[in-house]
Design a protein around this motif. Structure first.
Motif, PDB file in Angstrom:
ATOM      1  N   MET A  15       0.840  -1.198   0.000  1.00  0.00           N
ATOM      2  CA  MET A  15       0.000   0.000   0.000  1.00  0.00           C
ATOM      3  C   MET A  15       0.874   1.247   0.000  1.00  0.00           C
ATOM      4  O   MET A  15       1.840   1.329   0.741  1.00  0.00           O
ATOM      5  N   VAL A  16       0.523   2.185  -0.851  1.00  0.00           N
ATOM      6  CA  VAL A  16       1.170   3.488  -0.854  1.00  0.00           C
ATOM      7  C   VAL A  16       0.092   4.529  -0.604  1.00  0.00           C
ATOM      8  O   VAL A  16      -0.908   4.582  -1.318  1.00  0.00           O
ATOM      9  N   ALA A  17       0.293   5.341   0.401  1.00  0.00           N
ATOM     10  CA  ALA A  17      -0.740   6.286   0.810  1.00  0.00           C
ATOM     11  C   ALA A  17      -1.051   7.316  -0.269  1.00  0.00           C
ATOM     12  O   ALA A  17      -0.161   7.769  -0.997  1.00  0.00           O
ATOM     13  N   THR A  18      -2.326   7.678  -0.370  1.00  0.00           N
ATOM     14  CA  THR A  18      -2.728   8.796  -1.204  1.00  0.00           C
ATOM     15  C   THR A  18      -2.254  10.088  -0.554  1.00  0.00           C
ATOM     16  O   THR A  18      -2.482  10.320   0.633  1.00  0.00           O
ATOM     17  N   LYS A  19      -1.578  10.914  -1.319  1.00  0.00           N
ATOM     18  CA  LYS A  19      -1.056  12.171  -0.798  1.00  0.00           C
ATOM     19  C   LYS A  19      -2.182  13.176  -0.596  1.00  0.00           C
ATOM     20  O   LYS A  19      -2.956  13.452  -1.523  1.00  0.00           O
ATOM     21  N   LEU A  20      -2.289  13.707   0.623  1.00  0.00           N
ATOM     22  CA  LEU A  20      -3.197  14.812   0.896  1.00  0.00           C
ATOM     23  C   LEU A  20      -2.445  16.090   0.535  1.00  0.00           C
ATOM     24  O   LEU A  20      -1.669  16.612   1.329  1.00  0.00           O
ATOM     25  N   ASP A  21      -2.665  16.548  -0.672  1.00  0.00           N
ATOM     26  CA  ASP A  21      -1.877  17.640  -1.242  1.00  0.00           C
ATOM     27  C   ASP A  21      -2.452  18.986  -0.806  1.00  0.00           C
ATOM     28  O   ASP A  21      -3.443  19.467  -1.361  1.00  0.00           O
ATOM     29  N   GLY A  22      -1.827  19.579   0.189  1.00  0.00           N
ATOM     30  CA  GLY A  22      -2.310  20.853   0.691  1.00  0.00           C
ATOM     31  C   GLY A  22      -2.152  21.983  -0.305  1.00  0.00           C
ATOM     32  O   GLY A  22      -2.986  22.887  -0.356  1.00  0.00           O
ATOM     33  N   ASN A  23      -1.102  21.950  -1.112  1.00  0.00           N
ATOM     34  CA  ASN A  23      -0.909  23.003  -2.105  1.00  0.00           C
ATOM     35  C   ASN A  23      -2.051  23.015  -3.125  1.00  0.00           C
ATOM     36  O   ASN A  23      -2.629  24.066  -3.419  1.00  0.00           O
ATOM     37  N   ALA A  24      -2.378  21.845  -3.650  1.00  0.00           N
ATOM     38  CA  ALA A  24      -3.439  21.761  -4.652  1.00  0.00           C
ATOM     39  C   ALA A  24      -4.800  22.080  -4.044  1.00  0.00           C
ATOM     40  O   ALA A  24      -5.626  22.777  -4.653  1.00  0.00           O
ATOM     41  N   THR A  25      -5.052  21.574  -2.854  1.00  0.00           N
ATOM     42  CA  THR A  25      -6.343  21.805  -2.216  1.00  0.00           C
ATOM     43  C   THR A  25      -6.511  23.266  -1.848  1.00  0.00           C
ATOM     44  O   THR A  25      -7.592  23.848  -2.038  1.00  0.00           O
ATOM     45  N   ALA A  26      -5.461  23.879  -1.324  1.00  0.00           N
ATOM     46  CA  ALA A  26      -5.526  25.294  -0.985  1.00  0.00           C
ATOM     47  C   ALA A  26      -5.731  26.152  -2.232  1.00  0.00           C
ATOM     48  O   ALA A  26      -6.468  27.146  -2.200  1.00  0.00           O
ATOM     49  N   ALA A  27      -5.097  25.769  -3.336  1.00  0.00           N
ATOM     50  CA  ALA A  27      -5.265  26.525  -4.581  1.00  0.00           C
ATOM     51  C   ALA A  27      -6.719  26.479  -5.048  1.00  0.00           C
ATOM     52  O   ALA A  27      -7.275  27.501  -5.492  1.00  0.00           O
ATOM     53  N   ALA A  28      -7.337  25.309  -4.944  1.00  0.00           N
ATOM     54  CA  ALA A  28      -8.740  25.192  -5.335  1.00  0.00           C
ATOM     55  C   ALA A  28      -9.630  26.032  -4.420  1.00  0.00           C
ATOM     56  O   ALA A  28     -10.558  26.721  -4.882  1.00  0.00           O
ATOM     57  N   LEU A  29      -9.352  25.989  -3.132  1.00  0.00           N
ATOM     58  CA  LEU A  29     -10.135  26.765  -2.178  1.00  0.00           C
ATOM     59  C   LEU A  29      -9.973  28.261  -2.421  1.00  0.00           C
ATOM     60  O   LEU A  29     -10.952  29.018  -2.404  1.00  0.00           O
ATOM     61  N   LYS A  30      -8.744  28.697  -2.683  1.00  0.00           N
ATOM     62  CA  LYS A  30      -8.514  30.130  -2.919  1.00  0.00           C
ATOM     63  C   LYS A  30      -9.188  30.599  -4.212  1.00  0.00           C
ATOM     64  O   LYS A  30      -9.637  31.751  -4.287  1.00  0.00           O
ATOM     65  N   SER A  31      -9.288  29.719  -5.194  1.00  0.00           N
ATOM     66  CA  SER A  31     -10.008  30.073  -6.417  1.00  0.00           C
ATOM     67  C   SER A  31     -11.489  30.340  -6.106  1.00  0.00           C
ATOM     68  O   SER A  31     -12.083  31.294  -6.627  1.00  0.00           O
ATOM     69  N   GLU A  32     -12.061  29.515  -5.247  1.00  0.00           N
ATOM     70  CA  GLU A  32     -13.454  29.718  -4.836  1.00  0.00           C
ATOM     71  C   GLU A  32     -13.597  31.000  -4.027  1.00  0.00           C
ATOM     72  O   GLU A  32     -14.578  31.746  -4.187  1.00  0.00           O
ATOM     73  N   ILE A  33     -12.624  31.266  -3.155  1.00  0.00           N
ATOM     74  CA  ILE A  33     -12.662  32.481  -2.337  1.00  0.00           C
ATOM     75  C   ILE A  33     -12.558  33.718  -3.228  1.00  0.00           C
ATOM     76  O   ILE A  33     -13.226  34.733  -2.991  1.00  0.00           O
ATOM     77  N   ALA A  34     -11.727  33.652  -4.263  1.00  0.00           N
ATOM     78  CA  ALA A  34     -11.575  34.783  -5.180  1.00  0.00           C
ATOM     79  C   ALA A  34     -12.903  35.156  -5.830  1.00  0.00           C
ATOM     80  O   ALA A  34     -13.196  36.346  -6.043  1.00  0.00           O
ATOM     81  N   GLU A  35     -13.714  34.160  -6.145  1.00  0.00           N
ATOM     82  CA  GLU A  35     -15.034  34.440  -6.716  1.00  0.00           C
ATOM     83  C   GLU A  35     -15.921  35.165  -5.702  1.00  0.00           C
ATOM     84  O   GLU A  35     -16.675  36.084  -6.057  1.00  0.00           O
ATOM     85  N   ARG A  36     -15.825  34.768  -4.439  1.00  0.00           N
ATOM     86  CA  ARG A  36     -16.597  35.439  -3.390  1.00  0.00           C
ATOM     87  C   ARG A  36     -16.121  36.870  -3.189  1.00  0.00           C
ATOM     88  O   ARG A  36     -16.922  37.776  -2.940  1.00  0.00           O
ATOM     89  N   VAL A  37     -14.807  37.081  -3.300  1.00  0.00           N
ATOM     90  CA  VAL A  37     -14.264  38.431  -3.190  1.00  0.00           C
ATOM     91  C   VAL A  37     -14.782  39.309  -4.323  1.00  0.00           C
ATOM     92  O   VAL A  37     -15.139  40.476  -4.112  1.00  0.00           O
ATOM     93  N   SER A  38     -14.855  38.757  -5.509  1.00  0.00           N
ATOM     94  CA  SER A  38     -15.382  39.518  -6.648  1.00  0.00           C
ATOM     95  C   SER A  38     -16.820  39.945  -6.405  1.00  0.00           C
ATOM     96  O   SER A  38     -17.218  41.072  -6.731  1.00  0.00           O
ATOM     97  N   ALA A  39     -17.604  39.045  -5.807  1.00  0.00           N
ATOM     98  CA  ALA A  39     -18.996  39.373  -5.493  1.00  0.00           C
ATOM     99  C   ALA A  39     -19.070  40.486  -4.454  1.00  0.00           C
ATOM    100  O   ALA A  39     -19.929  41.381  -4.541  1.00  0.00           O
ATOM    101  N   LEU A  40     -18.180  40.453  -3.475  1.00  0.00           N
ATOM    102  CA  LEU A  40     -18.145  41.508  -2.465  1.00  0.00           C
ATOM    103  C   LEU A  40     -17.746  42.843  -3.086  1.00  0.00           C
ATOM    104  O   LEU A  40     -18.348  43.892  -2.790  1.00  0.00           O
ATOM    105  N   LYS A  41     -16.754  42.819  -3.955  1.00  0.00           N
ATOM    106  CA  LYS A  41     -16.309  44.063  -4.585  1.00  0.00           C
ATOM    107  C   LYS A  41     -17.409  44.675  -5.447  1.00  0.00           C
ATOM    108  O   LYS A  41     -17.507  45.901  -5.570  1.00  0.00           O
ATOM    109  N   ALA A  42     -18.243  43.808  -6.041  1.00  0.00           N
ATOM    110  CA  ALA A  42     -19.371  44.305  -6.831  1.00  0.00           C
ATOM    111  C   ALA A  42     -20.352  45.078  -5.963  1.00  0.00           C
ATOM    112  O   ALA A  42     -21.115  45.926  -6.461  1.00  0.00           O
ATOM    113  N   GLU A  43     -20.331  44.797  -4.651  1.00  0.00           N
ATOM    114  CA  GLU A  43     -21.177  45.502  -3.686  1.00  0.00           C
ATOM    115  C   GLU A  43     -20.426  46.657  -3.018  1.00  0.00           C
ATOM    116  O   GLU A  43     -20.930  47.271  -2.072  1.00  0.00           O
ATOM    117  N   GLY A  44     -19.214  46.931  -3.500  1.00  0.00           N
ATOM    118  CA  GLY A  44     -18.430  48.012  -2.939  1.00  0.00           C
ATOM    119  C   GLY A  44     -17.688  47.666  -1.668  1.00  0.00           C
ATOM    120  O   GLY A  44     -17.276  48.551  -0.913  1.00  0.00           O
TER     121      GLY A  44
END
Length: 294
Positions: free
Chosen positions: A1-30
């Motif tokens: 058995m070889v463990a599946t890597k819990l890749d924090g870099n990739a997961t954080a990048a995906a999360l930050k992409s989602e956060i960026a969309e939320r930031v855009s929505a906030l900026k649209a509201e000033g």
């Protein structure tokens, strides 16, 4: 058995992409969220970590305010800086980077923060609300590393309800709040919180479906300690300087051989660390959304 890597870099990048969309929505509201950092002294790890947080801000489109004080700063200097960050309307949330220099009462400084601006989730009010499990108007930012661990496990399909989780380490930033978060309704894990005085630590770890090591002891968790197929998250960080090159490298609490036994394994570096930073940004944006009524 070889463990599946819990890749924090990739997961954080995906999360930050989602956060960026939320930031855009906030900026649209000033509304422009802003993260502040207060760094006292010249600890290399702290300097690197704070710099990474400001890079994260730039990636998701939020503002950042950096306050750096010398190691010679007095406790009153730190108090004044915290008061300024509390009053700064451009700062939605901020962190006081720990450790502070010797002689400055860290707990007293954390208590001076506006709890709503406590992006690390370490203010006594926020930790108390974590204990109570409150939500709604009293919702508070969650401690970043525990929240990042839960987020990463979920994104890799590691279910927690009914699972036995052994947390090794009882520190304020990881061990103690993580035990509270994992037992919250909706997460529903069963947690054993262990530490340096726990007898037969190996036996406790062997029973776990999920092991989270956060003590800063290199290679503490051995392969024969781990139940085959368990998820193992390495949160411990020890900075070691190579005598030949003079360069520093990071070593975790989990021995490399665990990768041959575990089902999932987060590395050091590149595992939980990037998730901690991503959850810090998440806390800042979530507070901005709360203020906006979104």
């Amino acid at each position: 058995m070889v463990a599946t890597k819990l890749d924090g870099n990739a997961t954080a990048a995906a999360l930050k992409s989602e956060i960026a969309e939320r930031v855009s929505a906030l900026k649209a509201e000033g509304i422009v969220p802003g993260l502040g950092t207060l760094l006292v002294g010249e600890d290399p790890g702290s300097i690197s970590y704070v710099a990474g947080k400001h890079r994260d801000c730039a990636e998701v489109g939020i503002e950042s305010v950096r306050v750096d004080l010398p190691a010679s700063a007095t406790e009153q200097d730190v108090r004044d800086a915290i008061a300024e960050l509390n009053a700064n309307d451009a700062v939605t949330g901020y962190i006081v980077q720990l450790p502070l220099p010797a002689g400055i009462d860290e707990n007293a400084m954390l208590e001076l923060m506006d709890p709503a601006k406590d992006s690390d989730g370490l203010h006594p009010t926020n930790l108390g609300r974590l204990v109570l499990g409150v939500s709604g108007e009293l919702h508070s930012p969650l401690p970043c590393t525990p929240a990042g661990i839960v987020e990463m496990l979920g994104r890799y399909g590691v279910t927690l309800p009914g699972k036995h989780v052994v947390v090794v380490g009882r520190g304020l930033t990881v061990g103690r709040p993580l035990g509270l978060l994992l037992t919250r309704k909706g997460i529903d894990a069963t947690v054993t919180l262990t530490h340096s005085r726990t007898p037969n630590l190996e036996k406790e770890v062997r029973r776990a479906d999920v092991v989270i090591a956060a003590v800063g002891v290199p290679g503490l968790i051995k392969a024969h300690w781990v139940k085959p197929g368990a998820a193992v998250l390495d949160v411990g960080i020890t900075r070691v300087v190579d005598d030949t090159t003079g360069k520093a490298r990071l070593i975790g609490d989990v021995d490399s051989g665990v990768a041959e036994v575990a089902g999932f394994l987060s590395p050091v570096p590149g595992g939980v660390g990037p998730m901690t930073r991503a959850m810090l940004v998440e806390n800042v944006v979530a507070e901005a959304e709360r203020r906006a009524g979104l």
